[in-house]
Motif scaffolding. Structure first.
Motif, mmCIF file in Angstrom:
data_model
loop_
_atom_site.group_PDB
_atom_site.id
_atom_site.type_symbol
_atom_site.label_atom_id
_atom_site.label_comp_id
_atom_site.label_asym_id
_atom_site.label_seq_id
_atom_site.Cartn_x
_atom_site.Cartn_y
_atom_site.Cartn_z
ATOM 1 N N UNK A 1 8.473 8.132 8.350
ATOM 2 C CA UNK A 1 7.959 6.796 8.417
ATOM 3 C C UNK A 1 7.454 6.181 7.408
ATOM 4 N N UNK A 2 7.118 7.220 6.344
ATOM 5 C CA UNK A 2 6.668 6.770 5.173
ATOM 6 C C UNK A 2 7.783 6.590 4.145
ATOM 7 N N UNK A 3 7.728 5.357 3.002
ATOM 8 C CA UNK A 3 8.735 4.996 2.645
ATOM 9 C C UNK A 3 9.243 5.954 1.550
ATOM 10 N N UNK A 4 8.276 6.927 1.183
ATOM 11 C CA UNK A 4 8.641 7.829 -0.106
ATOM 12 C C UNK A 4 9.589 8.947 0.644
ATOM 13 N N UNK A 5 9.416 9.447 1.861
ATOM 14 C CA UNK A 5 10.441 10.438 2.425
ATOM 15 C C UNK A 5 11.521 9.535 2.843
ATOM 16 N N UNK A 6 11.295 8.428 3.507
ATOM 17 C CA UNK A 6 12.516 7.659 3.962
ATOM 18 C C UNK A 6 13.509 7.022 2.904
ATOM 19 N N UNK A 7 13.050 6.577 1.768
ATOM 20 C CA UNK A 7 14.082 6.066 0.681
ATOM 21 C C UNK A 7 14.517 7.204 -0.032
ATOM 22 N N UNK A 8 13.665 7.872 -0.709
ATOM 23 C CA UNK A 8 14.013 9.247 -1.679
ATOM 24 C C UNK A 8 14.828 10.252 -0.868
#
Length: 554
Positions: A208-215
Motif C-alpha cells: 500500500x506504500x507507493x515505494x513498494x507498489x511502483x518500484x
C-alpha cells in the motif's frame, strides 16, 4: 519490455497478461497461491464484473485493505484498469483512521482480507473478500475471459489511485496519482533497474506504500518478473527460510532493516577479528563480509534498493566497500515516488544520485555559502494534487508549477543530489547555523548502546531522546539487582557516555547538551521514519546534561 500504446495500468494489464503468459506473476513464498500472467487479466476481470454489477462506474473509489498477498495485485490492477480509482490503505492504520479514509474517499466498495476486516469498525457498506479473488471459483469463471475486451481503454491523465499518507507532520492527505504518474515513473526507473522475466522479487515492504507498489509490484509486472510475498511479518525466522527458497534477485528495503543487520550481525563479527583493528585490512574484510551477506540473501541478489529515508553513513560506507549490490533512491508519495537514484555499483557515498530521465529537479533559493536550498521537482510523475483539498495542493506547488518537496539538498558538479534533511525539522543555531537533526541522529545511532534516537530543540540547546538496545537495558537491570535507584544511576552513566562520545564528532554549534532515556520504540511511518510530530520533551525524565566527565560504561 513491450512498447506501451498508452501510459495506463489498463495497457500494462492487457499486455503483460499476453506477453508473459506462462510465467508466474504473483505468488506466496509457501506456494499456496500462485497467479500466472495468463490468469492475471482474467482474474482481474472477474473482480471488475462484480464491482460493475453493484453499480460502480469509472471514477468511483474502491478501498483495498489487505496484507501483502497475490490477490492484492489482482485487485489493484483490476480496479485501476477498469477506470475505477483504487484507495490502498496501510495495514498499520488503526480503525478510526481507516474509517475516516473510507468516508473521506467516498468509497463505494471495500476489498478486504479476513485478517483485517475487524479494522473496518462499524462500516456497513459493500465488501469483497480479497481471498476470493484467486479462488477456484474465480479461476473457473476466468477461463473464457478475453482480457482486452474486458477492459476498455482509459485516459492517461485519469485518476488511478488515492494514497493516504501517514506523513511525519500530522494528518494524512489523499495523494491523487494518475495512470501517467505511475507508469511514467515505472519507465523512468529503468535507468537504475531493468528487470526481466527471470527476476524474482521478494517483497518485505507494504504494497500500500507507493515505494513498494511502483518500484516493486508495478515495475515487476510491467517487465514480466515474479513477485513473491510472505504471509507473516519479515522477522528473521520467517525471512531467512524465504530467502533460501526464493533466492531473490531483486529486493526493496528501508534503511532500518539493513542498518539492523549490519549493527546486530555483521559488525560484531568483524570487531571480534584481530585483523579488523588494522585500518588497512578493513576493506578486504568488508569485501569478504559482503560476499557472506549476499549469500545470506540467497546468493543471487543483483539489486537491493534502499529508500524511504537516509541510510546511516557508516552502514552505507560498509555496503560500498563490501561491493554489496545496493542502490539508493529518493522520492515521495506525491511523486509516484522516485525522483532521483543510482544503480548498484554507481552509488556515491551520501548521494541519492542524479534525477531520473524525464524528471527535473532544482534547488530553490540556495544559500550563497553552501548552495543548500529546498528541492523542487517537475515531471510526469508529480501528483495531480491532494484529494478534496485545493488549499493544501496550492501550498505545495510554486507559481511556475514546481512541486515543493520540503526537503533540503544540494547538487555536486555532476548534478548528483545530496539530501541534507527536512525543511521543517531543520534547527536554526544561535548564530544562524543550519543544524540537521537527522545527521546527528545517524551519529548517535552508531553507538554500541543505542537502538535509535530523536534530536529535538526546545529552549536552549539540543536534546536527544535515546532508546537503548534491549541487551544494554537487560545488562543494566541485572547489575542493578531490582534497585530502581541503581538502574537510573547506571543508565545515566551510559547516556552521559553516549552524549560525550557523539559530541566529539560534532561542530560546536550542533553539540548535544542533554540526553533523555526513551523507554519504548518510537512510533514510525510505514517506511520506518520516526513520527517526529508525536514527540516533545515535556513528559520525559532521566535527563543528563553537562557534568564532569563520565566514565566509559564498558
Amino acid at each position: 519490455m513491450y512498447k506501451l500504446a498508452s501510459l495506463t495500468l489498463r495497457d500494462v494489464l492487457v499486455q503483460s497478461t499476453a506477453s508473459y503468459a506462462e510465467r508466474p506473476a504473483l505468488g506466496t513464498v509457501d506456494g499456496s497461491t500462485v497467479v500466472h500472467y495468463k490468469d492475471l487479466g482474467p482474474l482481474a476481470a472477474v473482480l471488475v464484473k462484480s464491482l460493475l454489477s453493484q453499480g460502480l462506474a469509472k471514477g468511483d473509489r474502491v478501498v483495498l485493505l489487505s496484507e501483502n498477498r497475490p490477490e492484492w495485485g489482482v485487485a489493484y490492477l483490476g480496479i485501476t484498469a477498469a477506470g475505477l480509482v483504487v484507495v490502498p490503505i496501510l495495514t498499520d492504520f488503526n480503525p478510526e483512521q481507516i474509517t475516516n479514509i473510507v468516508k473521506h474517499s467516498e468509497a463505494r466498495v471495500v476489498v478486504v482480507s479476513e485478517r483485517l476486516r475487524a479494522k473496518l469498525g462499524d462500516y456497513s457498506g459493500a465488501t469483497i473478500a480479497v481471498e476470493s479473488l484467486a479462488s477456484a471459483e474465480n479461476r473457473a469463471a476466468a477461463v473464457s475471459i478475453d482480457t482486452r475486451a474486458s477492459f476498455p481503454p482509459v485516459a492517461e491523465d485519469s485518476l488511478a489511485a488515492i494514497l493516504y499518507t501517514s506523513g511525519t507532520t500530522g494528518n494524512s492527505k489523499g495523494v491523487m496519482l494518475s495512470h501517467k504518474n505511475l507508469i511514467s515513473n515505472v519507465i523512468a526507473t529503468r535507468s537504475i533497474i531493468r528487470m526481466h522475466r527471470l527476476d524474482r522479487l521478494l517483497s518485505i515492504l507494504p504494497l500500500a506504500h507507493t515505494y513498494e507498489c511502483t518500484l516493486g509490484f508495478l515495475n515487476g509486472v510491467t517487465q514480466g518478473s515474479s513477485n513473491w510475498y510472505l504471509d507473516k511479518p519479515p522477522v528473521a525466522s520467517v525471512l531467512l527460510p524465504a530467502l533460501k527458497k526464493i533466492k531473490p534477485t531483486i529486493m526493496l528495503s528501508v534503511p532500518l532493516i539493513i542498518e539492523k543487520i549490519y549493527r546486530a550481525s555483521v559488525l560484531p563479527k568483524l570487531q571480534k577479528m584481530g585483523a579488523y583493528q588494522k585500518e588497512s585490512l578493513r576493506p578486504i574484510l568488508h569485501r569478504v563480509a559482503g560476499l557472506k551477506l549476499k549469500k545470506t540473501f540467497g546468493g543471487h541478489l543483483r539489486f537491493f534498493g534502499i529508500g524511504g529515508s537516509s541510510v546511516a553513513p557508516d552502514v552505507e560506507a560498509f555496503l560500498l566497500q563490501a561491493h554489496f549490490p545496493y542502490a539508493i533512491g529518493y522520492g515521495l508519495t506525491e511523486t509516484a515516488p522516485l525522483l532521483a537514484g543510482s544503480p548498484p555499483f554507481s552509488t556515491v557515498l551520501r548521494s541519492t544520485g542524479p534525477a531520473l530521465k524525464g524528471v527535473e529537479l532544482r534547488i530553490a533559493d540556495p544559500k550563497p555559502d553552501t548552495g543548500e536550498g529546498e528541492i523542487q521537482a517537475r515531471g510526469p510523475n508529480v501528483m495531480q494534487g491532494y484529494y478534496k483539498d485545493p488549499a493544501k495542493t496550492a501550498e505545495v506547488f510554486t507559481k511556475d508549477g514546481w512541486f515543493r518537496t520540503g526537503d533540503l539538498g544540494i547538487f555536486d558538479a555532476k548534478s548528483r543530489l545530496f539530501i541534507r534533511g527536512r525543511l521543517k525539522t531543520m534547527i536554526l543555531g544561535a548564530s544562524g547555523e543550519n543544524i540537521y537533526p537527522e545527521e546527528i541522529e545517524a551519529l548517535i545511532n552508531k553507538s554500541a548502546y543505542v537502538a535509535e534516537s530523536l534530536v529535538l530543540s526546545e529552549g536552549s540547546g539540543l536534546t536527544a531522546m535515546v532508546q537503548l538496545k534491549q541487551e544494554v537495558i537487560d545488562d543494566l537491570k541485572a547489575k542493578a539487582k531490582d534497585s530502581i535507584e541503581d538502574f537510573e544511576r547506571a543508565s545515566e552513566e551510559v547516556l552521559e557516555f553516549v552524549r560525550k562520545e557523539v559530541n566529539q564528532g560534532l561542530a560546536a554549534f550542533s553539540k548535544v547538551s542533554k540526553v533523555i532515556l526513551h523507554h519504548e520504540p518510537f512510533e514510525k511511518t510505514p517506511t520506518q521514519k520516526i513520527k517526529r510530530f508525536l514527540y516533545s520533551l515535556t513528559s520525559h525524565k532521566h535527563e543528563v546534561s553537562d557534568k564532569p566527565e563520565g566514565v566509559d560504561p564498558k
